[in-house]
Enzyme design. Structure first.
Site, PDB file in Angstrom:
ATOM      1  N   LYS A  10       0.879  -1.175   0.000  1.00 24.07           N
ATOM      2  CA  LYS A  10       0.000   0.000   0.000  1.00 24.07           C
ATOM      3  C   LYS A  10       0.918   1.228   0.000  1.00 24.07           C
ATOM      4  O   LYS A  10       1.465   1.603   1.038  1.00 24.07           O
ATOM      5  CB  LYS A  10      -0.871  -0.020   1.254  1.00 24.07           C
ATOM      6  CG  LYS A  10      -2.213   0.674   1.167  1.00 24.07           C
ATOM      7  CD  LYS A  10      -2.234   2.083   0.632  1.00 24.07           C
ATOM      8  CE  LYS A  10      -1.938   3.157   1.646  1.00 24.07           C
ATOM      9  NZ  LYS A  10      -1.797   4.518   1.052  1.00 24.07           N
ATOM     10  N   GLU A  53       9.226   2.612  11.065  1.00 23.46           N
ATOM     11  CA  GLU A  53      10.258   3.654  10.961  1.00 23.46           C
ATOM     12  C   GLU A  53       9.515   4.966  10.771  1.00 23.46           C
ATOM     13  O   GLU A  53       8.700   5.089   9.859  1.00 23.46           O
ATOM     14  CB  GLU A  53      11.215   3.384   9.799  1.00 23.46           C
ATOM     15  CG  GLU A  53      12.166   2.220  10.035  1.00 23.46           C
ATOM     16  CD  GLU A  53      13.064   2.374  11.254  1.00 23.46           C
ATOM     17  OE1 GLU A  53      13.294   3.518  11.699  1.00 23.46           O
ATOM     18  OE2 GLU A  53      13.513   1.343  11.783  1.00 23.46           O
ATOM     19  N   CYS A 110      13.313  11.898   6.356  1.00 22.99           N
ATOM     20  CA  CYS A 110      13.163  11.610   7.783  1.00 22.99           C
ATOM     21  C   CYS A 110      14.449  11.967   8.517  1.00 22.99           C
ATOM     22  O   CYS A 110      14.435  12.266   9.700  1.00 22.99           O
ATOM     23  CB  CYS A 110      12.827  10.141   7.978  1.00 22.99           C
ATOM     24  SG  CYS A 110      13.948   9.044   7.105  1.00 22.99           S
ATOM     25  N   GLU A 168       8.421  17.712  14.131  1.00 20.90           N
ATOM     26  CA  GLU A 168       8.930  17.532  12.764  1.00 20.90           C
ATOM     27  C   GLU A 168       8.152  18.429  11.795  1.00 20.90           C
ATOM     28  O   GLU A 168       6.925  18.438  11.806  1.00 20.90           O
ATOM     29  CB  GLU A 168       8.757  16.067  12.350  1.00 20.90           C
ATOM     30  CG  GLU A 168       9.361  15.764  10.994  1.00 20.90           C
ATOM     31  CD  GLU A 168       9.149  14.315  10.561  1.00 20.90           C
ATOM     32  OE1 GLU A 168       8.019  13.809  10.703  1.00 20.90           O
ATOM     33  OE2 GLU A 168      10.123  13.699  10.087  1.00 20.90           O
TER      34      GLU A 168
HETATM   35  P1  NAP Z   1       2.096   9.167   6.746  1.00 23.99           P
HETATM   36  O1  NAP Z   1       1.051  10.174   6.545  1.00 23.99           O
HETATM   37  O2  NAP Z   1       2.268   8.581   8.103  1.00 23.99           O
HETATM   38  O3  NAP Z   1       1.802   8.002   5.678  1.00 23.99           O
HETATM   39  C1  NAP Z   1       2.660   6.891   5.529  1.00 23.99           C
HETATM   40  C2  NAP Z   1       1.881   5.763   4.878  1.00 23.99           C
HETATM   41  O4  NAP Z   1       0.869   5.310   5.784  1.00 23.99           O
HETATM   42  C3  NAP Z   1       1.143   6.179   3.599  1.00 23.99           C
HETATM   43  O5  NAP Z   1       1.130   5.099   2.692  1.00 23.99           O
HETATM   44  C4  NAP Z   1      -0.251   6.444   4.114  1.00 23.99           C
HETATM   45  O6  NAP Z   1      -1.251   6.371   3.117  1.00 23.99           O
HETATM   46  C5  NAP Z   1      -0.392   5.327   5.119  1.00 23.99           C
HETATM   47  N1  NAP Z   1      -1.451   5.532   6.105  1.00 23.99           N
HETATM   48  C6  NAP Z   1      -2.111   6.671   6.424  1.00 23.99           C
HETATM   49  N2  NAP Z   1      -3.038   6.416   7.376  1.00 23.99           N
HETATM   50  C7  NAP Z   1      -2.960   5.087   7.663  1.00 23.99           C
HETATM   51  C8  NAP Z   1      -3.637   4.221   8.555  1.00 23.99           C
HETATM   52  N3  NAP Z   1      -4.593   4.659   9.375  1.00 23.99           N
HETATM   53  N4  NAP Z   1      -3.296   2.909   8.582  1.00 23.99           N
HETATM   54  C9  NAP Z   1      -2.308   2.435   7.789  1.00 23.99           C
HETATM   55  N5  NAP Z   1      -1.633   3.215   6.905  1.00 23.99           N
HETATM   56  C10 NAP Z   1      -1.946   4.529   6.853  1.00 23.99           C
HETATM   57  O7  NAP Z   1       3.538   9.720   6.311  1.00 23.99           O
HETATM   58  P2  NAP Z   1       3.937  10.463   4.959  1.00 23.99           P
HETATM   59  O8  NAP Z   1       3.398  11.859   5.017  1.00 23.99           O
HETATM   60  O9  NAP Z   1       3.636   9.618   3.788  1.00 23.99           O
HETATM   61  O10 NAP Z   1       5.524  10.507   5.091  1.00 23.99           O
HETATM   62  C11 NAP Z   1       6.206  11.435   5.865  1.00 23.99           C
HETATM   63  C12 NAP Z   1       6.604  10.848   7.209  1.00 23.99           C
HETATM   64  O11 NAP Z   1       7.361   9.656   7.006  1.00 23.99           O
HETATM   65  C13 NAP Z   1       7.519  11.768   7.999  1.00 23.99           C
HETATM   66  O12 NAP Z   1       7.137  11.753   9.346  1.00 23.99           O
HETATM   67  C14 NAP Z   1       8.884  11.145   7.823  1.00 23.99           C
HETATM   68  O13 NAP Z   1       9.821  11.457   8.834  1.00 23.99           O
HETATM   69  C15 NAP Z   1       8.551   9.700   7.793  1.00 23.99           C
HETATM   70  N6  NAP Z   1       9.604   8.919   7.144  1.00 23.99           N
HETATM   71  C16 NAP Z   1      10.377   8.118   7.945  1.00 23.99           C
HETATM   72  C17 NAP Z   1      11.421   7.394   7.376  1.00 23.99           C
HETATM   73  C18 NAP Z   1      12.277   6.490   8.211  1.00 23.99           C
HETATM   74  O14 NAP Z   1      12.914   5.604   7.659  1.00 23.99           O
HETATM   75  N7  NAP Z   1      12.328   6.681   9.516  1.00 23.99           N
HETATM   76  C19 NAP Z   1      11.679   7.493   6.001  1.00 23.99           C
HETATM   77  C20 NAP Z   1      10.869   8.335   5.234  1.00 23.99           C
HETATM   78  C21 NAP Z   1       9.835   9.037   5.817  1.00 23.99           C
HETATM   79  P3  NAP Z   1      -1.823   7.725   2.445  1.00 23.99           P
HETATM   80  O15 NAP Z   1      -0.678   8.347   1.737  1.00 23.99           O
HETATM   81  O16 NAP Z   1      -2.889   7.215   1.556  1.00 23.99           O
HETATM   82  O17 NAP Z   1      -2.329   8.572   3.571  1.00 23.99           O
END
Ligand code: NAP
Length: 485
Positions: free
Chosen positions: A175, A250, A284, A385
């Site tokens: 997903k 992560e 991140c 963040e």
């Molecule tokens: P996000 O909003 O948390 O979304 C991540 C993924 O989860 C997306 O595929 C999202 O789908 C899905 N999702 C949303 N709601 C969900 C739910 N209730 N249940 C299961 N999955 C769900 O994060 P993002 O905005 O895509 O990415 C930015 C974040 O990722 C930042 O906080 C960044 O620091 C973090 N990040 C961490 C790392 C690491 O390795 N530590 C690497 C890269 C990014 P939708 O897009 O359809 O909402």
């Protein structure tokens, strides 16, 4: 005609059962419609899980080198198409051409690295307690893995999860983030072109909020690997706990860099600017807090501000661009809101602070590279963040204070120090509360062969991505006793 990208379920390329679609647009030019992807339903998720379950026995029954060959072929195919994938990645996510190209090349390397794991996944031969007994352990696949990814590395993060999951014999329901589903569908297609059997990798696009629970709580899911925000990851963990589903998270970061009084300031500015403004701050591991020792604060600040003001911001596909747009209007709003929060908390905007003006920016989600001064450790801007091109400066009287400020956060992903003093570097490496410590290197960037993951609220912590940790997460250990009498 808008190109139509479809889910892949059981090897069939299908629309959502709802018949609904989601449009994907270029974040640098929202008039540029890249395509539409399925707005999947819970029924689609369930069909994907069923397909992955059905495909599991045959895929797990292959030898690891047979599975590894598929990844090798995918790497070879991708390597011949780097330019096309680079453009597609920039058009969908917004990062500069150079940044996209690095991600595509890295994805080739990740595929090769994990293909090579096929020859290394094994176990231990142990001394037995009784004669004529063979005692050994081996790693076996988990079953069906749900893989949920963010948009900021729309190719390499899916690859560094899917490749190890597959090579050790799991099947996958993928997903991807809704901001970048086309890259994800292209990756799924690539792996099928490389010979992946039907049902081994299934993709469903659509809103995580609507599909997430059905995916991660289904009895047919044996493991969940998630990368994304702390808020979504934390809530997801509560959902997988009742079934004891193996879960790897992560999440975000608030990554500090200490600029020591003895630092080479030109090098420090270069490292901080690349870490904070590279990838539009959407990593991140991006540098977001810079803790500067008082004797060099003024000189460092002047040089960083000059660098920020001179950065070339614009569409990532245009020549010479150093920073692209935010991924979405929502992310741009968040960036600008945090700059306002910082102002209201008393921080001073020394560079940037808003959206750039001019016709080139009119249809994109652009934000200026921003430098904020006068932060104190407990301000929201020093704790939360942003995920945008915003660097906050904090002052420290000495190394002890700098270290205390660096560790004063709920996150613990990456932390850096710029110093010419080896003793300081070693002390920092010992005491920094972060899963990745960088001395005289940027906070962004991790080696494929090294463990990657965060401390504290940056990660669930039990497992690591990339390196050996990836295989450990996607396998379980079986111990075998054979009495040969
Ligand atoms: P996000 O909003 O948390 O979304 C991540 C993924 O989860 C997306 O595929 C999202 O789908 C899905 N999702 C949303 N709601 C969900 C739910 N209730 N249940 C299961 N999955 C769900 O994060 P993002 O905005 O895509 O990415 C930015 C974040 O990722 C930042 O906080 C960044 O620091 C973090 N990040 C961490 C790392 C690491 O390795 N530590 C690497 C890269 C990014 P939708 O897009 O359809 O909402």
């Amino acid at each position: 005609m808008v190109p139509e990208y479809r889910n892949c379920i059981g090897g069939e390329w299908v629309a959502a059962s709802s018949g609904d679609w989601i449009e994907v647009r270029n974040p640098a030019d929202t008039d540029d419609v890249l395509g539409q992807v399925p707005a999947s339903t819970v029924a689609d998720v369930q069909a994907a899980i069923a397909a992955a379950r059905a495909a599991f026995p045959a895929w797990a029954g292959l030898t690891p080198p047979e599975r590894g060959r598929v990844l090798h072929r995918a790497a070879n195919l991708l390597e011949t198409q780097v330019d096309a994938w680079t453009s597609a990645l920039t058009r969908e996510e917004g990062k500069t051409r150079m940044e996209s190209q690095r991600e595509v090349v890295r994805s080739v390397e990740l595929l090769r690295y994990f293909a090579g794991e096929a020859w290394r996944v094994g176990g231990d031969l142990l001394p037995a307690d009784t004669p004529n007994t063979l005692l050994y352990s081996l790693r076996v696949p988990l079953g069906v893995c749900a893989i949920i990814t963010p948009w900021n590395f729309p190719l390499s993060i899916p690859v560094w999860k899917i490749a190890p999951a597959l090579v050790v014999g799991n099947t996958v329901v993928f997903k991807p983030a809704s901001a970048t589903p086309i890259m994800a569908i292209m990756l799924t297609r690539l792996l099928h072109e490389a010979g992946l059997p039907a049902g081994v990798l299934n993709i469903v696009t659509g809103a995580g909020g609507a599909l997430g629970d059905a995916l991660v709580t289904d009895a047919g899911i044996d493991a969940v690997s998630f990368t994304g925000s702390y808020s979504v990851g934390h809530a997801l963990y509560q959902k997988t706990a009742p079934r004891l589903t193996r879960t790897h998270l992560e999440m975000g970061g608030k990554n500090p860099v200490i600029v020591a009084a003895d630092a080479d300031l030109d090098k420090a500015v270069q490292i901080v600017a690349a870490g904070g403004f590279g990838l539009t701050g959407q990593a991140c591991t991006a540098t977001s807090r810079v803790i500067v020792e008082r004797p060099v604060l003024q000189a460092f600040t002047e040089r960083l501000v000059a660098t920020a003001r001179n950065l070339k911001v614009g569409p990532g596909l245009s020549d010479g661009m150093q920073m692209g747009p935010a991924v979405s209007t929502g992310q741009r709003t968040t960036d600008l809101e945090y700059i306002e929060i910082a102002r209201s908390e008393g921080a001073k905007v020394l560079a940037g602070g808003g959206a750039p003006e001019g016709s080139v920016y009119a249809r994109g989600h652009f934000v200026q590279p921003t430098v904020l001064a006068g932060l104190t450790p407990n301000m929201r801007i020093a704790q939360e963040e942003v995920f945008g091109p915003v660097i906050g400066l904090l002052e420290a009287g000495d190394m002890e204070e700098a270290l205390a400020i660096a560790n004063n956060t709920s996150y613990g992903l990456s932390a850096g120090i710029i110093t010419t003093d080896l003793r300081r570097a070693i002390r920092f490496a010992e005491r920094a509360e972060a899963g990745m410590v960088k001395v005289n290197q940027g906070t962004v960037g991790a080696s494929i062969q090294a463990p990657f993951g965060g401390f504290k609220n940056s990660g669930s912590g039990m497992f690591r991505e990339m390196g050996k940790g990836a295989v450990e997460f996607f396998t379980k250990v079986k111990t075998v006793y054979i009495d040969g009498q």
